[in-house]
Design a protein around this motif. Sequence first.
Motif, short mmCIF file in Angstrom:
data_model
loop_
_atom_site.label_atom_id
_atom_site.label_comp_id
_atom_site.label_asym_id
_atom_site.label_seq_id
_atom_site.Cartn_x
_atom_site.Cartn_y
_atom_site.Cartn_z
N PHE A 60 0.97 -1.21 -0.12
CA PHE A 60 -0.12 0.02 0.04
C PHE A 60 0.79 1.19 -0.06
CE2 PHE A 60 -1.99 3.16 2.72
CZ PHE A 60 -2.94 3.78 1.82
N THR A 61 1.72 1.26 0.67
CA THR A 61 2.78 2.28 0.94
C THR A 61 3.61 2.77 -0.45
OG1 THR A 61 3.41 1.87 3.32
CG2 THR A 61 4.82 3.44 2.10
N ILE A 62 4.05 1.42 -1.00
CA ILE A 62 4.67 1.77 -2.37
C ILE A 62 3.69 2.11 -3.56
CG2 ILE A 62 5.71 0.46 -4.25
CD1 ILE A 62 7.10 -1.59 -2.16
N ALA A 63 2.53 1.54 -3.52
CA ALA A 63 1.52 2.00 -4.49
C ALA A 63 1.11 3.53 -4.01
CB ALA A 63 0.14 1.11 -4.23
N SER A 64 0.97 3.96 -3.04
CA SER A 64 0.67 5.41 -2.79
C SER A 64 1.62 6.25 -3.14
CB SER A 64 0.43 5.40 -1.23
OG SER A 64 -0.76 4.70 -0.80
N ALA A 65 3.15 5.85 -2.98
CA ALA A 65 4.03 6.52 -3.68
C ALA A 65 4.30 6.74 -5.06
CB ALA A 65 5.55 5.94 -2.90
N CYS A 66 4.10 5.71 -5.59
CA CYS A 66 3.98 5.81 -7.05
C CYS A 66 3.04 6.77 -7.65
CB CYS A 66 3.76 4.28 -7.60
SG CYS A 66 5.17 3.12 -7.40
N ILE A 67 1.68 6.54 -6.97
CA ILE A 67 0.57 7.47 -7.48
C ILE A 67 0.78 8.81 -6.91
CG2 ILE A 67 -1.64 7.87 -6.69
CD1 ILE A 67 -2.38 5.06 -6.33
N TRP A 68 1.44 9.13 -6.17
CA TRP A 68 1.64 10.37 -5.50
C TRP A 68 2.86 11.22 -6.50
CZ3 TRP A 68 5.34 14.15 -4.04
CH2 TRP A 68 4.56 15.25 -3.19
N ILE A 69 3.82 10.30 -6.96
CA ILE A 69 4.77 10.90 -7.75
C ILE A 69 4.41 11.28 -9.03
CG2 ILE A 69 7.09 10.29 -8.93
CD1 ILE A 69 7.80 8.60 -6.38
N GLY A 70 3.56 10.27 -9.52
CA GLY A 70 2.89 10.55 -11.14
C GLY A 70 2.16 11.70 -11.12
N ILE A 71 1.05 12.10 -10.40
CA ILE A 71 0.32 13.02 -10.12
C ILE A 71 0.97 14.46 -10.07
CG2 ILE A 71 -1.52 14.36 -8.81
CD1 ILE A 71 -2.89 11.84 -8.30
N PHE A 72 2.20 14.17 -9.02
CA PHE A 72 3.03 15.45 -9.20
C PHE A 72 3.77 15.96 -10.22
CE2 PHE A 72 6.76 17.71 -7.52
CZ PHE A 72 6.38 18.71 -6.76
N ASN A 73 4.01 14.75 -10.91
CA ASN A 73 4.69 15.06 -12.33
C ASN A 73 3.98 16.28 -13.11
OD1 ASN A 73 6.83 13.42 -11.73
ND2 ASN A 73 6.17 11.95 -13.08
N SER A 74 2.73 16.01 -13.29
CA SER A 74 2.00 16.75 -14.45
C SER A 74 0.88 17.61 -13.85
CB SER A 74 1.29 15.51 -15.30
OG SER A 74 0.55 14.77 -14.46
N ILE A 75 0.69 17.87 -12.60
CA ILE A 75 -0.70 18.49 -12.10
C ILE A 75 -0.64 19.81 -12.53
CG2 ILE A 75 0.49 19.20 -10.05
CD1 ILE A 75 -3.17 17.88 -10.19
N GLN A 76 0.49 20.74 -12.93
CA GLN A 76 0.06 21.98 -13.33
C GLN A 76 0.98 22.02 -14.82
OE1 GLN A 76 1.75 25.24 -10.63
NE2 GLN A 76 2.48 23.46 -9.37
N SER A 77 1.00 20.83 -15.67
CA SER A 77 1.55 20.86 -16.86
C SER A 77 0.76 21.54 -17.99
CB SER A 77 1.95 19.52 -17.24
OG SER A 77 0.77 18.63 -17.39
N ILE A 78 -0.40 21.33 -17.85
CA ILE A 78 -1.41 22.08 -18.98
C ILE A 78 -1.98 23.26 -18.32
CG2 ILE A 78 -3.52 21.59 -20.36
CD1 ILE A 78 -1.21 19.45 -20.87
N CYS A 79 -2.53 23.52 -17.45
CA CYS A 79 -3.30 24.54 -16.58
C CYS A 79 -2.32 25.84 -16.66
CB CYS A 79 -3.75 24.56 -15.51
SG CYS A 79 -2.88 23.92 -14.08
#
Length: 276
Positions: A60-79
């Motif tokens: 669960f911790t590893i999965a959460s880390a992957c999800i957090w890293i992925g979203i953080f990569n692109s959350i401001q990329s378009i807006c």
Amino acid sequence: MNHTSYFTQTSVYFKKIARISFREKAWKFVVFAAIIALIVAAVVGENMFTTYESTKSGFFTIASACIWIGIFNSIQSICKEHEIIRSEYRQGTRISSYIMANIRWQFVLCLVQSMVIFAVCVGFIDFNSEGIVTSAYVEYFVTMFLLTFGSAVLGIMISSISGNPTTAMTIMPFVLILQLIMSGVLFDLSGWSENIAYITYSKWGMSAFGSIADLNSSEFPLQISEAFPDVVRLETESCYDHEVSNLAVSWGWCVGITVFCAVVSILSLKIKNRDS
């Protein structure tokens, strides 16, 4: 549709995004992923595969880390480029080309990040199980990549819908909390919450990890916690069965959610620019 034009625009925008990212020191995202992975692996490494609950919590911790890293990569990329997109859309830019170029860049970035995350985890954790289809190491890596890349595309979708970076960053915590809650680890899900969980990466990431590790194996420690040696789990969870179908369904849902997020990203930008 002129396919040559579409692919040409996608290629041009991909190169542009890559140049800008390198100029803005994209390596920081890789270092950031390495630091997060190091912290996670160091904490869960010694406890993984000792009891059912500790293993489940580790995944669960590893999965959460992957999800957090992925979203953080692109959350401001378009807006952060809405005005530029609007201007270039008037000049003939294809929204689909622009989004796909961003997705291609995230594919490359997430692939590198996943390699780093996996390498760090292998250094601290002994993934002591046989794979379902191939090597367990390959299956763990693919799962980490699908979670990281899928979450990055989810971030692109949120960024496309958001009017500005502030709005996107405000939405981000709610999305992350939803992913944590709907994983099925922290709480037992039923009814509407169980249905919502089907569209979250956390649920399918946990299902894939649990299946690869064979959490339902009779050889796996059934003891829930070392603090309560007499307490054991009373039943297994079918989503963790060591079967090809479980792994295929889990990966399939991750891919499906990613495709959905990409389509919504394109449609939302087209709607925003329909009057341009």
